[in-house]
Design a protein around this motif. Sequence first.
Motif, PDB file in Angstrom:
ATOM      1  N   GLY A  37       1.133  -1.358   0.017  1.00  0.00           N
ATOM      2  CA  GLY A  37       0.327   0.318  -0.249  1.00  0.00           C
ATOM      3  C   GLY A  37       0.736   1.680   0.150  1.00  0.00           C
ATOM      4  O   GLY A  37       0.475   2.137   0.598  1.00  0.00           O
ATOM      5  N   VAL A  38       2.134   1.087  -0.524  1.00  0.00           N
ATOM      6  CA  VAL A  38       3.015   2.545  -0.657  1.00  0.00           C
ATOM      7  C   VAL A  38       3.139   3.934  -2.323  1.00  0.00           C
ATOM      8  O   VAL A  38       3.856   1.994  -3.221  1.00  0.00           O
ATOM      9  N   ARG A  39       2.380   4.202  -2.335  1.00  0.00           N
ATOM     10  CA  ARG A  39       1.835   4.594  -3.789  1.00  0.00           C
ATOM     11  C   ARG A  39       3.427   5.559  -3.906  1.00  0.00           C
ATOM     12  O   ARG A  39       4.091   5.368  -2.891  1.00  0.00           O
ATOM     13  N   GLY A  40       4.328   4.993  -5.264  1.00  0.00           N
ATOM     14  CA  GLY A  40       5.160   5.695  -5.073  1.00  0.00           C
ATOM     15  C   GLY A  40       6.685   4.861  -5.418  1.00  0.00           C
ATOM     16  O   GLY A  40       7.788   6.335  -5.498  1.00  0.00           O
ATOM     17  N   PHE A  41       6.450   4.100  -4.993  1.00  0.00           N
ATOM     18  CA  PHE A  41       8.104   3.148  -4.635  1.00  0.00           C
ATOM     19  C   PHE A  41       8.190   3.318  -6.173  1.00  0.00           C
ATOM     20  O   PHE A  41       7.899   1.425  -6.636  1.00  0.00           O
ATOM     21  N   THR A  42       9.422   3.238  -6.346  1.00  0.00           N
ATOM     22  CA  THR A  42      10.202   2.821  -7.441  1.00  0.00           C
ATOM     23  C   THR A  42      10.984   4.586  -7.769  1.00  0.00           C
ATOM     24  O   THR A  42      11.110   4.954  -7.157  1.00  0.00           O
ATOM     25  N   LEU A  43      12.327   4.214  -8.679  1.00  0.00           N
ATOM     26  CA  LEU A  43      13.638   4.920  -8.980  1.00  0.00           C
ATOM     27  C   LEU A  43      13.047   6.127  -9.076  1.00  0.00           C
ATOM     28  O   LEU A  43      11.779   6.406  -9.739  1.00  0.00           O
ATOM     29  N   ASP A  44      13.602   7.120  -9.522  1.00  0.00           N
ATOM     30  CA  ASP A  44      13.231   8.363  -9.610  1.00  0.00           C
ATOM     31  C   ASP A  44      14.216   8.710 -10.974  1.00  0.00           C
ATOM     32  O   ASP A  44      15.259   7.167 -11.121  1.00  0.00           O
ATOM     33  N   HIS A  45      13.974   9.357 -11.625  1.00  0.00           N
ATOM     34  CA  HIS A  45      14.526  10.242 -13.152  1.00  0.00           C
ATOM     35  C   HIS A  45      15.848   9.659 -12.727  1.00  0.00           C
ATOM     36  O   HIS A  45      16.951  10.006 -13.929  1.00  0.00           O
ATOM     37  N   GLY A  46      16.753  10.046 -11.432  1.00  0.00           N
ATOM     38  CA  GLY A  46      18.464   9.959 -11.031  1.00  0.00           C
ATOM     39  C   GLY A  46      18.424   8.443 -11.164  1.00  0.00           C
ATOM     40  O   GLY A  46      20.210   7.861 -10.641  1.00  0.00           O
ATOM     41  N   GLY A  47      17.895   6.973 -10.843  1.00  0.00           N
ATOM     42  CA  GLY A  47      18.272   5.766 -10.451  1.00  0.00           C
ATOM     43  C   GLY A  47      18.118   5.274  -9.235  1.00  0.00           C
ATOM     44  O   GLY A  47      18.872   4.804  -8.565  1.00  0.00           O
ATOM     45  N   THR A  48      17.353   7.043  -8.046  1.00  0.00           N
ATOM     46  CA  THR A  48      17.732   6.285  -7.188  1.00  0.00           C
ATOM     47  C   THR A  48      15.311   6.757  -6.550  1.00  0.00           C
ATOM     48  O   THR A  48      14.615   6.665  -6.767  1.00  0.00           O
ATOM     49  N   CYS A  49      16.001   5.584  -4.909  1.00  0.00           N
ATOM     50  CA  CYS A  49      15.361   5.072  -4.111  1.00  0.00           C
ATOM     51  C   CYS A  49      15.671   5.441  -2.838  1.00  0.00           C
ATOM     52  O   CYS A  49      16.087   4.839  -1.882  1.00  0.00           O
ATOM     53  N   THR A  50      14.807   6.199  -1.672  1.00  0.00           N
ATOM     54  CA  THR A  50      14.881   6.312  -0.564  1.00  0.00           C
ATOM     55  C   THR A  50      13.946   6.267   0.161  1.00  0.00           C
ATOM     56  O   THR A  50      12.926   6.191  -0.213  1.00  0.00           O
TER      57      THR A  50
END
Length: 160
Positions: free
Chosen positions: A19-32
């Motif tokens: 149930g976590v929206r937007g759990f993905t890599l950003d345009h720079g290739g990172t996810c925190t």
Amino acid sequence: MNEHETVSSWLETIGERYGVRGFTLDHGGTCTGSYHNTVEFALEVPQGQETVYLNAPVVPSFAVNGPVMAMALERNCFGLGTTQAWLGRRKNAGDLCLCSSLAVNRADAKSFENWLGNFLVLAEGIAEEFRANRPAADTLARAEPLRATPIIGFDPTRFA
């Protein structure tokens, strides 16, 4: 699909499950994110690389000292105390991090989820061990609260 798209797809699937929206890599290739509000983590797929990198600070820079580094080296020996991850000090930040990497082309969605979940459980345990077992442990207890918003809540029993 390239590595960035593959990892983003895996993260989105995990995010949907929890149930976590937007759990993905950003345009720079990172996810925190944050795990159980106890461990922050950063996942990265650098442009043009076939590897995903994961790190989680386990000791803040102001608390890294000789005894902490000795504990880290003991845990790193043969990877036995870190389950094939490793502990290292980030040059610019100065904190002690647990790190791991995974070849995207040798993984699938399930092995990626297991790798991520096992890593986060391990990082949480190692951070707690450093807080509990080092000289002047009260220094770590006074650390600033985490600034990251909780992104995902894995059930550690799923990865046992």
